[in-house]
Write a protein that holds these residues in place. Structure first.
Motif, PDB file in Angstrom:
ATOM      1  N   GLY A  77      39.790  25.932  37.256  1.00  0.00           N
ATOM      2  CA  GLY A  77      39.589  27.019  38.215  1.00  0.00           C
ATOM      3  C   GLY A  77      39.871  28.406  37.659  1.00  0.00           C
ATOM      4  O   GLY A  77      39.812  29.385  38.392  1.00  0.00           O
ATOM      5  N   LYS A  78      40.122  28.498  36.331  1.00  0.00           N
ATOM      6  CA  LYS A  78      40.442  29.799  35.726  1.00  0.00           C
ATOM      7  C   LYS A  78      39.303  30.798  35.906  1.00  0.00           C
ATOM      8  O   LYS A  78      39.512  31.923  36.359  1.00  0.00           O
ATOM      9  N   SER A  79      38.098  30.361  35.536  1.00  0.00           N
ATOM     10  CA  SER A  79      36.957  31.275  35.612  1.00  0.00           C
ATOM     11  C   SER A  79      36.646  31.646  37.051  1.00  0.00           C
ATOM     12  O   SER A  79      36.297  32.798  37.345  1.00  0.00           O
ATOM     13  N   THR A  80      36.756  30.674  37.939  1.00  0.00           N
ATOM     14  CA  THR A  80      36.494  30.943  39.350  1.00  0.00           C
ATOM     15  C   THR A  80      37.476  31.971  39.894  1.00  0.00           C
ATOM     16  O   THR A  80      37.093  32.886  40.634  1.00  0.00           O
ATOM     17  N   LEU A  81      38.732  31.837  39.476  1.00  0.00           N
ATOM     18  CA  LEU A  81      39.735  32.810  39.903  1.00  0.00           C
ATOM     19  C   LEU A  81      39.337  34.216  39.451  1.00  0.00           C
ATOM     20  O   LEU A  81      39.348  35.168  40.234  1.00  0.00           O
ATOM     21  N   LEU A  82      38.918  34.341  38.173  1.00  0.00           N
ATOM     22  CA  LEU A  82      38.501  35.652  37.676  1.00  0.00           C
ATOM     23  C   LEU A  82      37.309  36.190  38.452  1.00  0.00           C
ATOM     24  O   LEU A  82      37.244  37.358  38.794  1.00  0.00           O
ATOM     25  N   ARG A  83      36.358  35.298  38.724  1.00  0.00           N
ATOM     26  CA  ARG A  83      35.165  35.744  39.438  1.00  0.00           C
ATOM     27  C   ARG A  83      35.485  36.192  40.851  1.00  0.00           C
ATOM     28  O   ARG A  83      34.847  37.096  41.382  1.00  0.00           O
ATOM     29  N   CYS A  84      36.458  35.546  41.447  1.00  0.00           N
ATOM     30  CA  CYS A  84      36.890  35.991  42.774  1.00  0.00           C
ATOM     31  C   CYS A  84      37.552  37.362  42.679  1.00  0.00           C
ATOM     32  O   CYS A  84      37.297  38.249  43.489  1.00  0.00           O
ATOM     33  N   LEU A  85      38.379  37.552  41.641  1.00  0.00           N
ATOM     34  CA  LEU A  85      39.046  38.842  41.458  1.00  0.00           C
ATOM     35  C   LEU A  85      38.031  39.953  41.207  1.00  0.00           C
ATOM     36  O   LEU A  85      38.215  41.083  41.629  1.00  0.00           O
TER      37      LEU A  85
ATOM     38  N   VAL B   8      30.805  45.989  22.659  1.00  0.00           N
ATOM     39  CA  VAL B   8      29.957  46.834  23.520  1.00  0.00           C
ATOM     40  C   VAL B   8      30.198  46.476  24.988  1.00  0.00           C
ATOM     41  O   VAL B   8      30.314  47.350  25.856  1.00  0.00           O
ATOM     42  N   ALA B   9      30.302  45.169  25.250  1.00  0.00           N
ATOM     43  CA  ALA B   9      30.533  44.723  26.629  1.00  0.00           C
ATOM     44  C   ALA B   9      31.859  45.263  27.166  1.00  0.00           C
ATOM     45  O   ALA B   9      31.966  45.642  28.334  1.00  0.00           O
ATOM     46  N   ILE B  10      32.871  45.333  26.298  1.00  0.00           N
ATOM     47  CA  ILE B  10      34.167  45.885  26.712  1.00  0.00           C
ATOM     48  C   ILE B  10      34.008  47.387  27.025  1.00  0.00           C
ATOM     49  O   ILE B  10      34.488  47.873  28.052  1.00  0.00           O
ATOM     50  N   ALA B  11      33.275  48.082  26.148  1.00  0.00           N
ATOM     51  CA  ALA B  11      33.038  49.516  26.382  1.00  0.00           C
ATOM     52  C   ALA B  11      32.276  49.731  27.693  1.00  0.00           C
ATOM     53  O   ALA B  11      32.555  50.663  28.447  1.00  0.00           O
ATOM     54  N   ARG B  12      31.310  48.855  27.962  1.00  0.00           N
ATOM     55  CA  ARG B  12      30.509  48.974  29.185  1.00  0.00           C
ATOM     56  C   ARG B  12      31.387  48.876  30.432  1.00  0.00           C
ATOM     57  O   ARG B  12      31.160  49.567  31.419  1.00  0.00           O
ATOM     58  N   ALA B  13      32.399  47.991  30.365  1.00  0.00           N
ATOM     59  CA  ALA B  13      33.306  47.860  31.508  1.00  0.00           C
ATOM     60  C   ALA B  13      34.290  49.030  31.559  1.00  0.00           C
ATOM     61  O   ALA B  13      34.574  49.579  32.615  1.00  0.00           O
ATOM     62  N   LEU B  14      34.795  49.434  30.372  1.00  0.00           N
ATOM     63  CA  LEU B  14      35.827  50.484  30.315  1.00  0.00           C
ATOM     64  C   LEU B  14      35.323  51.843  30.766  1.00  0.00           C
ATOM     65  O   LEU B  14      36.076  52.630  31.345  1.00  0.00           O
TER      66      LEU B  14
ATOM     67  N   LEU C 278      39.272  42.289  33.510  1.00  0.00           N
ATOM     68  CA  LEU C 278      39.327  40.831  33.488  1.00  0.00           C
ATOM     69  C   LEU C 278      38.522  40.328  32.292  1.00  0.00           C
ATOM     70  O   LEU C 278      37.425  40.811  32.041  1.00  0.00           O
ATOM     71  N   PHE C 279      39.079  39.383  31.573  1.00  0.00           N
ATOM     72  CA  PHE C 279      38.380  38.816  30.417  1.00  0.00           C
ATOM     73  C   PHE C 279      38.251  37.310  30.605  1.00  0.00           C
ATOM     74  O   PHE C 279      39.247  36.610  30.685  1.00  0.00           O
ATOM     75  N   ASP C 280      37.005  36.827  30.642  1.00  0.00           N
ATOM     76  CA  ASP C 280      36.786  35.391  30.820  1.00  0.00           C
ATOM     77  C   ASP C 280      36.446  34.753  29.472  1.00  0.00           C
ATOM     78  O   ASP C 280      35.304  34.801  29.032  1.00  0.00           O
TER      79      ASP C 280
ATOM     80  N   THR D 140      45.874  47.347  32.805  1.00  0.00           N
ATOM     81  CA  THR D 140      46.203  46.129  33.533  1.00  0.00           C
ATOM     82  C   THR D 140      45.143  45.087  33.194  1.00  0.00           C
ATOM     83  O   THR D 140      43.953  45.350  33.345  1.00  0.00           O
ATOM     84  N   MET D 141      45.579  43.921  32.716  1.00  0.00           N
ATOM     85  CA  MET D 141      44.590  42.948  32.241  1.00  0.00           C
ATOM     86  C   MET D 141      44.896  41.528  32.704  1.00  0.00           C
ATOM     87  O   MET D 141      46.058  41.132  32.777  1.00  0.00           O
ATOM     88  N   VAL D 142      43.833  40.793  33.008  1.00  0.00           N
ATOM     89  CA  VAL D 142      43.951  39.355  33.226  1.00  0.00           C
ATOM     90  C   VAL D 142      42.999  38.693  32.242  1.00  0.00           C
ATOM     91  O   VAL D 142      41.806  38.998  32.225  1.00  0.00           O
ATOM     92  N   VAL D 143      43.549  37.826  31.408  1.00  0.00           N
ATOM     93  CA  VAL D 143      42.759  37.253  30.326  1.00  0.00           C
ATOM     94  C   VAL D 143      42.790  35.733  30.407  1.00  0.00           C
ATOM     95  O   VAL D 143      43.864  35.130  30.374  1.00  0.00           O
ATOM     96  N   VAL D 144      41.624  35.128  30.547  1.00  0.00           N
ATOM     97  CA  VAL D 144      41.544  33.682  30.399  1.00  0.00           C
ATOM     98  C   VAL D 144      41.217  33.424  28.945  1.00  0.00           C
ATOM     99  O   VAL D 144      40.185  33.878  28.448  1.00  0.00           O
TER     100      VAL D 144
END
Lengths: 233, 246
Positions: free
Chosen positions: A41-49, A138-144, A152-154, A181-185
């Protein structure tokens, strides 16, 4: 008040209960690393967040309210860069399409963030022409660039070739040092040990254990955590 | 060289006004029907994955009707039967060209819907997810991310449809649209030079299709996202089923 909270989240896909009452909070500047077997359920938790999925019951809140679009940044395992846009356009996209900035301002900010992840020389390249590590940066920059309150990192490195993992983890580490602030799976245990404020173990839709990394890795309390760590390490 | 085939008559047919105008008319009819069919097909494709059962049912019914009946019948229906049913179609504005355009557009849309749908489904769902994570609206995700990527996939099958449509315009000769085939028929009706008339018409079709193929490969390059000019590895539109069958 907590920065980012999940309260008693329940989620079900058909007969499968993916989240069975997850309560969880990240304070400003904290880095929480979640580990656990696949299907826990790790990824699902991130997706909910990230508000990408609506939980069946329970609440997600940011500073006590519902998060606004773009306030929580998400980085995916498979990067998910927009294939029809260059690296620069990928980073500009949210600013132009969501924040309604002019192309000029967006380009300026996007360039700045590409520089931050050390990839400004690839600005004109399309995702297809970049290595996995470059794509993920690039994906990190796109979010930042959206100036999120939390990131959140999945499993951000599990689709990468071994020699490309480091460059992505370096970017994440410096982000953590800057107080994001980070949540990393992730199953990068050395990263967890090094960077995390606390490590969480998830199994069968529940958080079974949460502890600071030293304690978590050297003296896990739960049998489930011990078993899992012995298999991963 | 060929006994009975007169190169002179062939050139005469080829360069005559009716052939030239017939070719132009066929092309116009094709382009109009093609564009309308894409727009209509897009909404049909979206409708097929609608939450409403009525909408899904409607799309199914439409596709069923237009794919299960002959195009010629549909053409004749629009031109002859519609005016019988509704008076509005009995007036001067309802020309043979318009009738042909309506019939071909409606017919083609049924096929286009499938192509558009396959194109939209071929785009990695991760693309939409990333767009949503940025806070983009569904409409913007569709317009900026999904549709541009689907275009790359649908160009080859749509090119085929364009060619099919061009050839179907010859059916419009039965409702007195003066397209290429009508030009040929009118030509041999007075000269009895069947071979030359058909050869001239055929050459026009060949030229139009060849030009189209050249344009298609240009468009394909435009929708291939690389910064250098080199062609990217071929992205083959894979039917969903082969993802599962390993």
């Amino acid at each position: 008040m907590s920065e980012l909270r999940a309260d008693n989240l329940h989620m079900r896909y058909g007969d499968l209960e993916v989240l069975r009452g997850v309560t969880f909070a990240v304070e400003p500047g904290e880095v929480k690393v979640i580990i656990g077997p696949s299907g826990s359920g790790k990824s699902t938790l991130l997706r909910c967040l990230a508000l990408l999925e609506e939980p069946e019951s329970g609440d997600v809140s940011l500073e006590g309210r519902r998060p606004q679009p773009g306030e929580i940044g998400m980085v995916f395992q498979r990067f998910n860069l927009f294939q029809n846009m260059t690296a620069l356009e990928n980073v500009m996209c949210g600013l132009v399409e969501v924040r309604r900035l002019s192309k000029r301002d967006a380009r300026e900010q996007a360039t700045e963030f590409l520089a931050r992840v050390g990839i400004v020389d690839k600005a004109g390249q399309y995702p297809d022409e970049l290595s996995g590590g470059q794509q993920q940066r690039v994906a990190i920059a796109r979010a930042l660039v959206m100036r999120p309150k939390a990131m959140l990192f999945d499993e951000p490195t599990s689709a990468l070739d071994v020699e490309l993992v480091r460059e992505v983890l370096d970017v994440m580490e410096s982000l953590a040092r800057e107080g994001m602030t980070m949540v990393v799976v992730s199953h990068e245990l050395r990263f967890a040990h090094h960077v995390a404020s606390s490590v969480l173990m998830m199994d069968e839709g529940r958080i079974v254990e949460e502890a600071p990394p030293d304690e978590f890795f050297s003296a896990p309390k739960e049998e489930r955590t011990k078993r899992f760590l012995s298999l991963v390490e | 060289m060929l006994a009975g085939f007169s190169t002179h008559i062939f050139w005469e047919a080829l360069s005559s006004g009716p052939f030239w105008r017939g070719a132009l008319l066929a092309l116009e009819l094709t382009i109009v029907s093609f564009v309308v069919a894409i727009v209509l097909g897009f909404f049909l494709a979206i409708g097929r994955s609608s939450k409403s059962r009525t909408v899904r049912g409607g799309v199914f019914f439409y596709t069923w009707i237009f794919r299960a009946t002959p195009t010629l019948l549909q053409l004749l229906f629009v031109w002859d039967a519609l005016p019988q049913i509704w008076g509005v179609f009995r007036q001067g504005w309802f020309t043979p060209f318009l009738a042909a355009a309506v019939a071909l557009s409606l017919n083609e849309a049924a096929y286009m819907a499938e192509i558009v749908r396959a194109g939209l489904l071929s785009v990695d769902p991760g693309q939409e997810l990333a767009g949503r994570a940025l806070g983009m609206s569904r409409a913007r995700i569709l317009r900026r991310i999904i549709v541009p990527q689907a275009v790359r996939i649908v160009i080859p099958p749509m090119g085929n449809e364009f060619i099919t449509l061009l050839k179907l315009t010859s059916l419009a000769s039965v409702i007195s649209v003066t397209e290429l085939l009508t030009a040929a028929q009118n030509f041999y009706a007075s000269t009895f030079s069947y071979a030359e008339a058909f050869a001239a018409a055929a050459l026009y079709y060949l030229v139009i299709v060849s030009v189209l193929m050249a344009i298609q490969s240009r468009i394909e390059k435009k929708f291939t996202w690389t910064s250098r000019g080199r062609p990217r590895r071929e992205t083959v539109p894979v039917p969903a089923i082969s993802h599962d069958a390993r």
